[in-house]
Design a protein around this motif. Structure first.
Motif, PDB file in Angstrom:
ATOM      1  N   UNK A   1      15.586  10.997  21.532  1.00  0.00           N
ATOM      2  CA  UNK A   1      14.601  10.819  22.529  1.00  0.00           C
ATOM      3  C   UNK A   1      13.926  12.075  22.506  1.00  0.00           C
ATOM      4  N   UNK A   2      14.594  13.182  22.538  1.00  0.00           N
ATOM      5  CA  UNK A   2      13.746  14.579  22.414  1.00  0.00           C
ATOM      6  C   UNK A   2      12.741  14.747  21.299  1.00  0.00           C
ATOM      7  N   UNK A   3      13.138  14.356  20.227  1.00  0.00           N
ATOM      8  CA  UNK A   3      11.909  14.412  19.277  1.00  0.00           C
ATOM      9  C   UNK A   3      10.993  13.368  19.491  1.00  0.00           C
ATOM     10  N   UNK A   4      11.238  12.120  19.964  1.00  0.00           N
ATOM     11  CA  UNK A   4       9.805  11.352  20.095  1.00  0.00           C
ATOM     12  C   UNK A   4       8.983  11.971  21.369  1.00  0.00           C
ATOM     13  N   UNK A   5       9.455  12.648  22.320  1.00  0.00           N
ATOM     14  CA  UNK A   5       8.904  13.250  23.151  1.00  0.00           C
ATOM     15  C   UNK A   5       8.010  14.406  22.876  1.00  0.00           C
ATOM     16  N   UNK A   6       8.571  15.063  21.801  1.00  0.00           N
ATOM     17  CA  UNK A   6       8.031  16.302  21.104  1.00  0.00           C
ATOM     18  C   UNK A   6       6.879  15.678  20.286  1.00  0.00           C
ATOM     19  N   UNK A   7       7.240  14.627  19.622  1.00  0.00           N
ATOM     20  CA  UNK A   7       6.185  14.249  18.705  1.00  0.00           C
ATOM     21  C   UNK A   7       4.860  13.953  19.705  1.00  0.00           C
ATOM     22  N   UNK A   8       5.002  13.080  20.778  1.00  0.00           N
ATOM     23  CA  UNK A   8       3.991  12.563  21.639  1.00  0.00           C
ATOM     24  C   UNK A   8       3.279  13.780  22.432  1.00  0.00           C
ATOM     25  N   UNK A   9       3.870  14.751  22.725  1.00  0.00           N
ATOM     26  CA  UNK A   9       3.686  16.122  23.007  1.00  0.00           C
ATOM     27  C   UNK A   9       2.587  16.860  22.350  1.00  0.00           C
ATOM     28  N   UNK A  10       3.167  16.990  20.811  1.00  0.00           N
ATOM     29  CA  UNK A  10       2.169  17.623  20.090  1.00  0.00           C
ATOM     30  C   UNK A  10       0.993  16.589  19.670  1.00  0.00           C
ATOM     31  N   UNK A  11       1.025  15.433  19.613  1.00  0.00           N
ATOM     32  CA  UNK A  11      -0.101  14.489  19.664  1.00  0.00           C
ATOM     33  C   UNK A  11      -1.157  14.954  20.747  1.00  0.00           C
ATOM     34  N   UNK A  12      -0.688  15.125  21.923  1.00  0.00           N
ATOM     35  CA  UNK A  12      -1.486  15.373  23.132  1.00  0.00           C
ATOM     36  C   UNK A  12      -1.933  16.809  22.832  1.00  0.00           C
ATOM     37  N   UNK A  13      -1.186  17.895  22.525  1.00  0.00           N
ATOM     38  CA  UNK A  13      -1.485  19.185  22.364  1.00  0.00           C
ATOM     39  C   UNK A  13      -2.772  19.253  21.572  1.00  0.00           C
ATOM     40  N   UNK A  14      -2.693  18.660  20.417  1.00  0.00           N
ATOM     41  CA  UNK A  14      -3.656  18.917  19.258  1.00  0.00           C
ATOM     42  C   UNK A  14      -4.955  17.657  19.139  1.00  0.00           C
ATOM     43  N   UNK A  15      -4.674  16.956  20.353  1.00  0.00           N
ATOM     44  CA  UNK A  15      -5.764  15.983  20.800  1.00  0.00           C
ATOM     45  C   UNK A  15      -6.147  14.967  19.919  1.00  0.00           C
ATOM     46  N   UNK A  16      -5.175  14.402  18.967  1.00  0.00           N
ATOM     47  CA  UNK A  16      -5.590  13.492  18.001  1.00  0.00           C
ATOM     48  C   UNK A  16      -5.521  12.181  18.701  1.00  0.00           C
TER      49      UNK A  16
ATOM     50  N   UNK B   1       0.922  -1.135   0.105  1.00  0.00           N
ATOM     51  CA  UNK B   1       0.019   0.007  -0.017  1.00  0.00           C
ATOM     52  C   UNK B   1       0.930   1.155   0.008  1.00  0.00           C
ATOM     53  N   UNK B   2       0.569   2.263  -0.831  1.00  0.00           N
ATOM     54  CA  UNK B   2       1.433   3.644  -0.775  1.00  0.00           C
ATOM     55  C   UNK B   2       1.509   4.062   0.550  1.00  0.00           C
ATOM     56  N   UNK B   3       2.618   4.581   1.109  1.00  0.00           N
ATOM     57  CA  UNK B   3       2.582   5.298   2.311  1.00  0.00           C
ATOM     58  C   UNK B   3       3.670   6.496   2.010  1.00  0.00           C
ATOM     59  N   UNK B   4       3.219   7.540   2.542  1.00  0.00           N
ATOM     60  CA  UNK B   4       3.892   8.941   2.403  1.00  0.00           C
ATOM     61  C   UNK B   4       5.121   8.900   3.446  1.00  0.00           C
ATOM     62  N   UNK B   5       6.346   8.458   2.923  1.00  0.00           N
ATOM     63  CA  UNK B   5       7.276   8.484   3.741  1.00  0.00           C
ATOM     64  C   UNK B   5       8.318   9.916   3.910  1.00  0.00           C
ATOM     65  N   UNK B   6       8.240  10.062   5.330  1.00  0.00           N
ATOM     66  CA  UNK B   6       8.995  11.293   5.886  1.00  0.00           C
ATOM     67  C   UNK B   6      10.558  10.907   6.066  1.00  0.00           C
ATOM     68  N   UNK B   7      11.386  11.806   6.766  1.00  0.00           N
ATOM     69  CA  UNK B   7      12.647  11.355   6.978  1.00  0.00           C
ATOM     70  C   UNK B   7      12.765  10.215   7.967  1.00  0.00           C
ATOM     71  N   UNK B   8      13.714   9.518   8.299  1.00  0.00           N
ATOM     72  CA  UNK B   8      14.005   8.759   8.973  1.00  0.00           C
ATOM     73  C   UNK B   8      13.891   9.347  10.707  1.00  0.00           C
ATOM     74  N   UNK B   9      13.357   8.555  11.449  1.00  0.00           N
ATOM     75  CA  UNK B   9      13.183   9.216  12.825  1.00  0.00           C
ATOM     76  C   UNK B   9      14.306  10.006  13.316  1.00  0.00           C
ATOM     77  N   UNK B  10      15.423   9.508  13.418  1.00  0.00           N
ATOM     78  CA  UNK B  10      16.576   9.998  14.137  1.00  0.00           C
ATOM     79  C   UNK B  10      17.272  11.108  13.152  1.00  0.00           C
ATOM     80  N   UNK B  11      16.464  11.178  11.877  1.00  0.00           N
ATOM     81  CA  UNK B  11      17.118  12.310  11.045  1.00  0.00           C
ATOM     82  C   UNK B  11      16.038  13.560  10.968  1.00  0.00           C
TER      83      UNK B  11
END
Ligand SMILES: O=C(CO)COP(=O)(O)O
Length: 152
Positions: free
Chosen positions: A99-114, A58-68
């Protein structure tokens, strides 16, 4: 904080992410949910997305790799209202350099309530929810009134 409504479409823009030790679990899960995932538009961090598109054909929009920077790209898309659901098989038993990026992603998911799942059981709950296949309203911070308070 004032809130306003945001409508999530029937066809969700789903972000799927897995840390290295969790990639096999996510692929197995995605195979199980293949028919349901076909109803949605998929986004993923680079490695996860590349594996996923082969795994479920199935097509997937691939962003940059997580650590990058891929987690940060997803966070930005969430902030812009361009991602509706996050499924993140993160690894609670290993540390990652970004890890700071992971935390930031989870934080923004909470901020925007998705709707977000950070393990397989909650991913299953999400996929079984009737809301996955219909338009649904969520409450999000009212950004305009937030700014009006800051800059009257
Ligand atoms: O590290 C990740 C999420 O934090 C995932 O990135 P990859 O999908 O590129 O492995």
């Amino acid at each position: 904080m004032n809130y306003c409504k945001r409508t999530l479409p029937k066809r969700k823009r789903m972000a799927l992410v897995a840390h290295d030790n969790m990639k096999a679990d996510l692929m197995a899960w995605a195979k199980e949910k293949k028919t349901q995932l076909e109803q949605h538009e998929l986004y993923a961090t680079g490695t996860t997305g590349t594996l996923l598109s082969t795994c479920i054909e199935q097509p997937v929009h691939c962003l940059y790799s997580g650590p990058m920077g891929g987690d940060q790209q997803l966070g930005a898309l969430i902030t812009e209202g361009k991602i509706d659901v996050l499924i993140f098989f993160w690894d609670p038993l290993d540390s990652v350099p970004h890890d700071p990026d992971v935390k930031a992603l989870l934080r923004l998911a909470a901020v925007w309530n998705i709707p977000s799942a950070t393990n397989k059981a909650s991913a299953n709950f999400l996929m079984e929810s009737a809301s996955m296949n219909q338009t649904v309203e969520i409450e999000i911070p009212d950004y305009q009134s937030y700014m009006e308070k800051r800059v009257p």
